[in-house]
Every structure is written in C-alpha cells, then in structure tokens.
Design a protein around this motif. Structure first.
Motif, PDB file in Angstrom:
ATOM      1  N   PRO A   1       4.175   3.932  -3.153  1.00  0.00           N
ATOM      2  CA  PRO A   1       5.069   2.762  -3.181  1.00  0.00           C
ATOM      3  C   PRO A   1       5.234   2.171  -4.578  1.00  0.00           C
ATOM      4  CG  PRO A   1       3.458   2.565  -1.402  1.00  0.00           C
ATOM      5  CD  PRO A   1       3.040   3.734  -2.231  1.00  0.00           C
ATOM      6  N   GLU A   2       4.164   2.219  -5.364  1.00  0.00           N
ATOM      7  CA  GLU A   2       4.259   1.687  -6.731  1.00  0.00           C
ATOM      8  C   GLU A   2       5.292   2.460  -7.544  1.00  0.00           C
ATOM      9  OE1 GLU A   2       1.601   1.374 -10.837  1.00  0.00           O
ATOM     10  OE2 GLU A   2       0.601   1.928  -8.960  1.00  0.00           O
ATOM     11  N   ALA A   3       5.275   3.786  -7.427  1.00  0.00           N
ATOM     12  CA  ALA A   3       6.225   4.611  -8.177  1.00  0.00           C
ATOM     13  C   ALA A   3       7.659   4.352  -7.722  1.00  0.00           C
ATOM     14  CB  ALA A   3       5.872   6.088  -8.009  1.00  0.00           C
ATOM     15  N   ILE A   4       7.865   4.202  -6.419  1.00  0.00           N
ATOM     16  CA  ILE A   4       9.203   3.931  -5.893  1.00  0.00           C
ATOM     17  C   ILE A   4       9.703   2.575  -6.382  1.00  0.00           C
ATOM     18  CG2 ILE A   4      10.534   3.562  -3.771  1.00  0.00           C
ATOM     19  CD1 ILE A   4       9.680   6.474  -4.380  1.00  0.00           C
ATOM     20  N   ALA A   5       8.823   1.586  -6.384  1.00  0.00           N
ATOM     21  CA  ALA A   5       9.211   0.249  -6.839  1.00  0.00           C
ATOM     22  C   ALA A   5       9.603   0.262  -8.315  1.00  0.00           C
ATOM     23  CB  ALA A   5       8.068  -0.739  -6.601  1.00  0.00           C
ATOM     24  N   VAL A   6       8.900   1.052  -9.116  1.00  0.00           N
ATOM     25  CA  VAL A   6       9.228   1.130 -10.544  1.00  0.00           C
ATOM     26  C   VAL A   6      10.630   1.704 -10.740  1.00  0.00           C
ATOM     27  CG1 VAL A   6       8.659   2.371 -12.679  1.00  0.00           C
ATOM     28  CG2 VAL A   6       6.860   1.219 -11.387  1.00  0.00           C
TER      29      VAL A   6
END
Length: 251
Positions: free
Chosen positions: A146-151
């Motif tokens: 999720p962190e990568a998608i949010a970035v």
C-alpha cells in the motif's frame, strides 16, 4: 609539507531486480556507465537479485576478497516495496562480515525523476506547449504494498500541478487501474491527446504490458533508463548514504 590521506570512497553497488529479458540488464549497465561518467573516480559495481549475473552475493564476495571495506548498496528501485524492504536487506545480511555496508534509499520519489519523465515525453514528440491539452498516464509496474501504491498516486497529483491537463496513475500488475483503463478515463475527461509515461527503469515483462495498454494513446514514451536525471538521483542517494548523519556527528 604533510599531505593528509584522503579517505577512500565507499564502492557503490547498484542492486537491480534482474530479468530474463536481456534488454533489462543492457539498460541497467547503460545507466551505470552514465553514473561512472558523471563521477570519475567512483567505483560502481552492479549486482542482480535474480535471473542475471553477477548476483548481489557474488559482487559482495568479490569486493571482500579484494580487500574492500566500505560499500554503499543502492536499490535500483523507484518505490519502497517488497524488494527494498525484504529481498535486499536479506541479501545484504548474507554479505561477507568484513564489509561495512550502508543501504541507500530507493530512487523515488524525486523531482529529478519527474524531470526524467518529462524528458522522455518530449523525446517521444510532445512539447511544453502541449502540456495543458495533454492527459498523462503515469504507468508503474504495480505492487501489493500500500505504501508503494500511495506514493505513485502522490506523484501523479504532484505532476498534475505542473500544468498537464490531467495525470492518472496506472499499474501493470497487482493494482488497478490498468494502463488502458486510465487512457480511456483521460479520453472521457476531454483531454485533446493522451500520453503514457512508463514510470519504470528498464524494459521487461511488465513494461511490455504497459506498452500494450498504451495502444489507445497518442504518445508512448520510453522507459527512464539512463536518463541523466536518473543518474543524478543515484549519486544523490549514494552521497546521502555515505556521509555521516547529523545524529552520528553529534554523538
């Protein structure tokens, strides 16, 4: 007059994902050549996590056998997803104990990467005058993190504010929307033209999927590859990792 001995700079070990596609390694090596040209005297080696030789372990073993002590390990990744959080630390834990290894941050996000994306779009035929009438699909490989998608979503919002008609994130795997869906959405918004900008470093299976999804777009730019801005980010990350932190200086 006594000349002080200059400290030896740590060797930069670029850690790439690896691919069965030979274009991947060729592109990585091209980027590393540009980094070497920008920083003469800096030793830069390349290791791959999978599919391609030399392996990360092999490179680190060779450096230790030569007597190298200090290494900066730099993940050739655009987001802090699984490889940065798990695979690379695991590979570094297996390194020879005589090596002092500092892991640098991943490349993204960075304003220089946005500049590289725009460079590639202009090389593909757009001009700065086209920005206000062009919708852009920021097409990344995708991740379950999720962190990568949010970035990626944050980068799309930031890029939109530089003057494009609209910018939409898209993903080749693990997440939605796909590139073709984002192209259709930008058409429906009324953008006069639609461009797909692959937010990937090198060719391979997922970039090919992005290219297929861009069939309905007007412009498809190339992967980031050896763009000079990408090489500058590598050197920024190397410098940040090799220099003492403020906390260490005050200790």
């Amino acid at each position: 007059m006594h000349n002080p001995v200059r400290p030896v700079r740590p060797v930069l070990v670029v850690i790439a994902h690896g691919s069965r596609d030979p274009r991947h390694a060729a592109t990585v090596h091209g980027l590393v050549r540009r980094v070497r040209a920008m920083r003469p005297g800096l030793r830069v080696e390349t290791g791959f996590l999978d599919f391609t030789v030399p392996s990360v372990h092999g490179v680190l073993e060779s450096l230790a056998a030569e007597g190298v002590r200090d290494v900066v390990a730099l993940p050739l990744l655009l987001t802090r997803a699984f490889h940065a959080k798990a695979d690379i630390p695991a590979a570094l834990r297996d390194a020879p104990t005589r090596l002092r290894i500092r892991q640098a941050e991943v490349l993204g996000p960075s304003p220089l990467l946005l500049a590289a994306l725009e460079r590639r779009l202009y090389e593909a035929g757009l001009t700065p005058a086209d920005k206000s009438s062009t919708g852009v699909v920021l097409a990344s490989a995708g991740s379950t993190d999720p962190e990568a998608i949010a970035v990626i979503a944050d980068i799309a919002r930031e890029w939109r504010h530089t003057g494009w008609c609209a910018v939409r994130p898209a993903f080749a795997s693990a997440s939605l929307p796909r590139t073709e869906e984002a192209v259709r959405e930008l058409r429906a918004l009324g953008c006069a033209r639609v461009a797909v900008a692959p937010y990937v470093l090198a060719p391979g299976f997922l970039p090919d999927r992005i290219a297929r999804g861009a069939a309905g777009a007007d412009v498809l730019s190339d992967v980031l590859g050896s763009a000079p801005e990408v090489a500058r980010v590598l050197l920024e990350r190397y410098d940040a990792a090799r220099l003492p932190t403020p906390a260490a200086l005050g200790a």
